[in-house]
Design a protein around this motif. Structure first.
Motif, PDB file in Angstrom:
ATOM      1  N   THR A   1      -9.983  28.348 -43.853  1.00 33.46           N
ATOM      2  CA  THR A   1     -10.879  27.802 -44.867  1.00 33.46           C
ATOM      3  C   THR A   1     -10.121  26.977 -45.898  1.00 33.46           C
ATOM      4  O   THR A   1     -10.695  26.090 -46.519  1.00 33.46           O
ATOM      5  N   MET A   2      -8.831  27.275 -46.106  1.00 38.62           N
ATOM      6  CA  MET A   2      -8.007  26.452 -46.978  1.00 38.62           C
ATOM      7  C   MET A   2      -7.945  25.043 -46.388  1.00 38.62           C
ATOM      8  O   MET A   2      -7.556  24.870 -45.230  1.00 38.62           O
ATOM      9  N   PRO A   3      -8.335  24.007 -47.153  1.00 38.42           N
ATOM     10  CA  PRO A   3      -8.463  22.669 -46.547  1.00 38.42           C
ATOM     11  C   PRO A   3      -7.142  21.998 -46.163  1.00 38.42           C
ATOM     12  O   PRO A   3      -7.134  21.139 -45.283  1.00 38.42           O
ATOM     13  N   LEU A   4      -6.030  22.375 -46.801  1.00 40.73           N
ATOM     14  CA  LEU A   4      -4.737  21.753 -46.510  1.00 40.73           C
ATOM     15  C   LEU A   4      -3.799  22.811 -45.936  1.00 40.73           C
ATOM     16  O   LEU A   4      -3.409  23.741 -46.626  1.00 40.73           O
ATOM     17  N   ILE A   5      -3.431  22.656 -44.673  1.00 38.96           N
ATOM     18  CA  ILE A   5      -2.564  23.613 -43.989  1.00 38.96           C
ATOM     19  C   ILE A   5      -1.335  22.873 -43.456  1.00 38.96           C
ATOM     20  O   ILE A   5      -1.466  21.822 -42.826  1.00 38.96           O
ATOM     21  N   GLY A   6      -0.146  23.438 -43.706  1.00 41.00           N
ATOM     22  CA  GLY A   6       1.074  22.851 -43.162  1.00 41.00           C
ATOM     23  C   GLY A   6       2.020  22.272 -44.179  1.00 41.00           C
ATOM     24  O   GLY A   6       3.067  21.721 -43.812  1.00 41.00           O
ATOM     25  N   ASN A   7       1.706  22.403 -45.486  1.00 40.77           N
ATOM     26  CA  ASN A   7       2.491  21.666 -46.481  1.00 40.77           C
ATOM     27  C   ASN A   7       3.891  22.225 -46.715  1.00 40.77           C
ATOM     28  O   ASN A   7       4.712  21.559 -47.338  1.00 40.77           O
ATOM     29  N   TYR A   8       4.213  23.429 -46.226  1.00 39.47           N
ATOM     30  CA  TYR A   8       5.599  23.896 -46.336  1.00 39.47           C
ATOM     31  C   TYR A   8       6.234  24.105 -44.964  1.00 39.47           C
ATOM     32  O   TYR A   8       7.276  24.748 -44.836  1.00 39.47           O
ATOM     33  N   GLY A   9       5.615  23.544 -43.933  1.00 38.16           N
ATOM     34  CA  GLY A   9       6.230  23.536 -42.619  1.00 38.16           C
ATOM     35  C   GLY A   9       6.347  24.907 -41.989  1.00 38.16           C
ATOM     36  O   GLY A   9       5.548  25.812 -42.243  1.00 38.16           O
ATOM     37  N   VAL A  10       7.381  25.067 -41.163  1.00 34.29           N
ATOM     38  CA  VAL A  10       7.590  26.299 -40.411  1.00 34.29           C
ATOM     39  C   VAL A  10       9.062  26.671 -40.481  1.00 34.29           C
ATOM     40  O   VAL A  10       9.937  25.814 -40.348  1.00 34.29           O
ATOM     41  N   SER A  11       9.347  27.959 -40.708  1.00 37.99           N
ATOM     42  CA  SER A  11      10.720  28.460 -40.670  1.00 37.99           C
ATOM     43  C   SER A  11      10.725  29.848 -40.057  1.00 37.99           C
ATOM     44  O   SER A  11       9.732  30.582 -40.119  1.00 37.99           O
ATOM     45  N   GLU A  12      11.845  30.238 -39.463  1.00 37.02           N
ATOM     46  CA  GLU A  12      11.950  31.482 -38.707  1.00 37.02           C
ATOM     47  C   GLU A  12      11.641  32.704 -39.556  1.00 37.02           C
ATOM     48  O   GLU A  12      11.055  33.677 -39.072  1.00 37.02           O
ATOM     49  N   ASP A  13      12.012  32.694 -40.837  1.00 38.85           N
ATOM     50  CA  ASP A  13      11.835  33.876 -41.679  1.00 38.85           C
ATOM     51  C   ASP A  13      10.370  34.167 -41.986  1.00 38.85           C
ATOM     52  O   ASP A  13      10.051  35.214 -42.551  1.00 38.85           O
ATOM     53  N   GLN A  14       9.458  33.268 -41.604  1.00 38.56           N
ATOM     54  CA  GLN A  14       8.033  33.472 -41.864  1.00 38.56           C
ATOM     55  C   GLN A  14       7.298  34.085 -40.674  1.00 38.56           C
ATOM     56  O   GLN A  14       6.131  34.455 -40.802  1.00 38.56           O
ATOM     57  N   LEU A  15       7.953  34.209 -39.534  1.00 39.74           N
ATOM     58  CA  LEU A  15       7.253  34.600 -38.316  1.00 39.74           C
ATOM     59  C   LEU A  15       7.101  36.116 -38.206  1.00 39.74           C
ATOM     60  O   LEU A  15       8.008  36.862 -38.540  1.00 39.74           O
ATOM     61  N   GLU A  16       5.951  36.556 -37.696  1.00 36.15           N
ATOM     62  CA  GLU A  16       5.666  37.979 -37.526  1.00 36.15           C
ATOM     63  C   GLU A  16       5.877  38.459 -36.086  1.00 36.15           C
ATOM     64  O   GLU A  16       5.678  39.627 -35.782  1.00 36.15           O
ATOM     65  N   SER A  17       6.250  37.544 -35.201  1.00 31.26           N
ATOM     66  CA  SER A  17       6.545  37.884 -33.810  1.00 31.26           C
ATOM     67  C   SER A  17       7.419  36.775 -33.250  1.00 31.26           C
ATOM     68  O   SER A  17       7.937  35.947 -34.006  1.00 31.26           O
ATOM     69  N   ASP A  18       7.551  36.722 -31.931  1.00 30.15           N
ATOM     70  CA  ASP A  18       8.430  35.723 -31.330  1.00 30.15           C
ATOM     71  C   ASP A  18       7.776  34.366 -31.136  1.00 30.15           C
ATOM     72  O   ASP A  18       8.360  33.467 -30.531  1.00 30.15           O
ATOM     73  N   GLY A  19       6.550  34.181 -31.628  1.00 26.65           N
ATOM     74  CA  GLY A  19       5.886  32.891 -31.500  1.00 26.65           C
ATOM     75  C   GLY A  19       4.412  32.989 -31.816  1.00 26.65           C
ATOM     76  O   GLY A  19       3.893  34.050 -32.186  1.00 26.65           O
ATOM     77  N   ILE A  20       3.724  31.878 -31.691  1.00 30.71           N
ATOM     78  CA  ILE A  20       2.291  31.834 -31.991  1.00 30.71           C
ATOM     79  C   ILE A  20       1.530  32.698 -30.994  1.00 30.71           C
ATOM     80  O   ILE A  20       1.719  32.595 -29.784  1.00 30.71           O
ATOM     81  N   LYS A  21       0.686  33.569 -31.493  1.00 31.21           N
ATOM     82  CA  LYS A  21      -0.113  34.457 -30.643  1.00 31.21           C
ATOM     83  C   LYS A  21      -1.588  34.045 -30.599  1.00 31.21           C
ATOM     84  O   LYS A  21      -2.299  34.401 -29.657  1.00 31.21           O
ATOM     85  N   ALA A  22      -2.052  33.305 -31.612  1.00 32.29           N
ATOM     86  CA  ALA A  22      -3.429  32.820 -31.593  1.00 32.29           C
ATOM     87  C   ALA A  22      -3.616  31.834 -30.445  1.00 32.29           C
ATOM     88  O   ALA A  22      -2.677  31.149 -30.032  1.00 32.29           O
ATOM     89  N   GLU A  23      -4.830  31.762 -29.919  1.00 34.97           N
ATOM     90  CA  GLU A  23      -5.108  30.852 -28.810  1.00 34.97           C
ATOM     91  C   GLU A  23      -5.234  29.412 -29.274  1.00 34.97           C
ATOM     92  O   GLU A  23      -4.923  28.482 -28.508  1.00 34.97           O
TER      93      GLU A  23
END
Length: 346
Positions: free
Chosen positions: A48-70
C-alpha cells in the motif's frame, strides 16, 4: 484476479507468470524483509506504500536466502539511494526470477480485497485470458502444504550455550533465530516434518510459516505428544496456531488478514499495555473449550494475539515480537519464555 478483475501496469522483474493468493501489507518500510519472509510463500504481495525500493537491497535486510513471495504489486518502483544498497528492487526481482507489476492502482486493488476478501490472482506479461487460464490450472492457496517448501531438510545446530532451544522450522525468519542466539542459547533447527528430533532440547519453539494451518495435522499431532512431557513450548504466528490446534482450539480464516508493522496488540494479563507490533497472518485462533488462556488481543477486531496455559509452560504470540521490520517493543516476550525454560526446561 479470480473474480475476473484486471489491473494493468508496468512489468518489473522477471518476465514470467506468477500465481498466488493476493494479499496486501500496510508496512511503509521493510520491503526486503517482507519479500524474503518465508511466510509469504504462495502469495502475491501488494504494497500500500506508494513508493517502494528507495533504499535498495542489502544482505543484512534479508529474512531468508532469497525472495519467497511469488510476485509483487506496487504503485511505483523507485531508484535506490542508500550506501548499503547492492542493487535496485527491479534488479533483485529479475535476478531472483520473481515477476512484479508497477503503476497499478493499488488503492483500488486493496479496497477490493478489503471488501471481498483475499483471492487468487495471476501476474505476468501475457494477455489477461492467458493469465486467467494459468490461474484456473493452479491449485488454490488453501490446498497446498507450503511449509515443506521452506523448511530445512536436515537438523542444523547454531550457537553455543547451556540451554538448547529446538526450533521446528516451518519457514522461520532469521531474526527469530537471532533473538535466541543473542540471548546465549543454542538453537537446534529441525525440519517441520520431524519435530521429534528436537524433543531432547530444553524447550521447543514452533516457527512462523506459510499456508493453511489446518493442513498441518502431522505437526499438531507431534506437538500434542510433546505437550505430554510438560516441557516449555512457544510458538509465533503459524506456530501459535499449530500449538492451539494441538490443544484442541479451532482455526478460522480472516477476510483479508493482518499484514503490517503498525498493528496494535493489547496485553490483558502481563503488562496491561498496548503495543505497536508487526503482523503477517491470514488465519486466527478460537481457543474456546480448551485449557488455553488469552493474554493478548488485537483491539481492532478482537482476534486472539497471545495464549498461555495455567498449568503448563506454554506461551504463544500471533504477532512477530522479533519485528524486522517493525517496532522492537515486544522483544521481551523472548526473555519471558526463556525464564519459563530456566524454571521448567532442565
Amino acid at each position: 484476479m479470480e473474480d475476473g478483475s484486471v489491473f494493468a501496469g508496468r512489468l518489473i522483474g522477471a518476465e514470467k507468470i506468477a500465481v498466488g493468493e493476493v494479499v496486501f501489507t500496510t508496512s511503509v518500510v521493510g520491503y526486503p524483509q517482507t519479500l524474503t519472509d518465508p511466510s509469504y510463500k504462495g502469495q502475491i504481495i501488494t504494497f500500500t506504500m506508494p513508493l517502494i525500493g528507495n533504499y535498495g537491497v542489502s544482505e543484512d535486510q534479508l529474512e531468508s536466502d532469497g525472495i519467497k513471495a511469488e510476485g509483487v504489486v506496487l504503485f511505483e518502483a523507485t531508484f535506490p539511494s542508500h550506501y548499503k544498497s547492492v542493487m535496485s528492487l527491479e534488479e533483485w526481482l529479475a535476478s531472483s526470477g520473481v515477476p512484479g507489476v508497477a503503476r497499478v492502482d493499488t488503492r483500488a486493488l486493496v479496497q477490493m480485497l478489503r471488501e471481498h476478501g483475499v483471492m487468487m490472482g495471476a501476474i505476468g506479461p501475457e494477455d489477461p485470458a492467458v493469465l486467467m487460464e494459468a490461474l484456473r490450472k493452479s491449485p488454490h492457496y488453501e490446498d497446498v502444504v507450503y511449509v515443506d517448501m521452506v523448511s530445512v531438510k536436515e537438523p542444523v545446530l547454531l550457537g553455543e550455550g547451556r540451554l538448547c532451544i529446538g526450533v521446528v522450522d516451518c519457514g522461520v525468519k532469521r531474526s527469530i533465530v537471532r533473538e535466541f542466539l543473542k540471548r546465549g542459547v543454542r538453537v537446534k533447527l529441525v525440519p517441520c516434518r520431524r519435530p521429534e528430533l528436537a524433543f531432547d532440547c530444553d524447550a521447543l519453539f514452533i516457527s512462523n510459516g506459510p499456508g493453511n494451518p489446518k493442513l498441518l495435522d502431522f505437526l499438531s499431532a507431534k506437538v500434542s505428544e510433546y505437550v505430554e512431557y510438560k516441557k516449555p513450548l512457544m510458538g509465533i504466528c503459524l506456530g501459535h496456531q499449530v500449538i492451539a490446534m494441538a490443544l484442541g482450539a479451532g482455526i478460522y480464516k480472516l477476510k483479508f488478514g493482518h499484514r503490517a508493522s503498525n498493528k496494535p496488540v493489547r496485553d490483558i494479563r502481563f503488562t496491561g499495555r498496548t503495543y505497536i507490533t508487526t503482523h503477517n497472518h491470514g488465519y486466527a485462533v478460537d481457543p474456546r473449550g480448551t485449557d488455553l488462556k488469552v493474554w493478548a488481543v488485537q483491539p481492532d477486531d478482537g482476534t486472539v494475539e497471545g495464549l498461555y496455559h495455567e498449568r503448563l509452560p506454554i506461551l504463544t504470540t500471533q504477532w512477530h515480537p522479533e519485528a524486522s521490520p517493525g517496532p522492537q517493543d515486544t522483544r521481551w516476550v523472548f526473555d519471558k519464555f526463556l525464564k519459563l525454560v530456566e524454571r521448567h526446561g532442565h
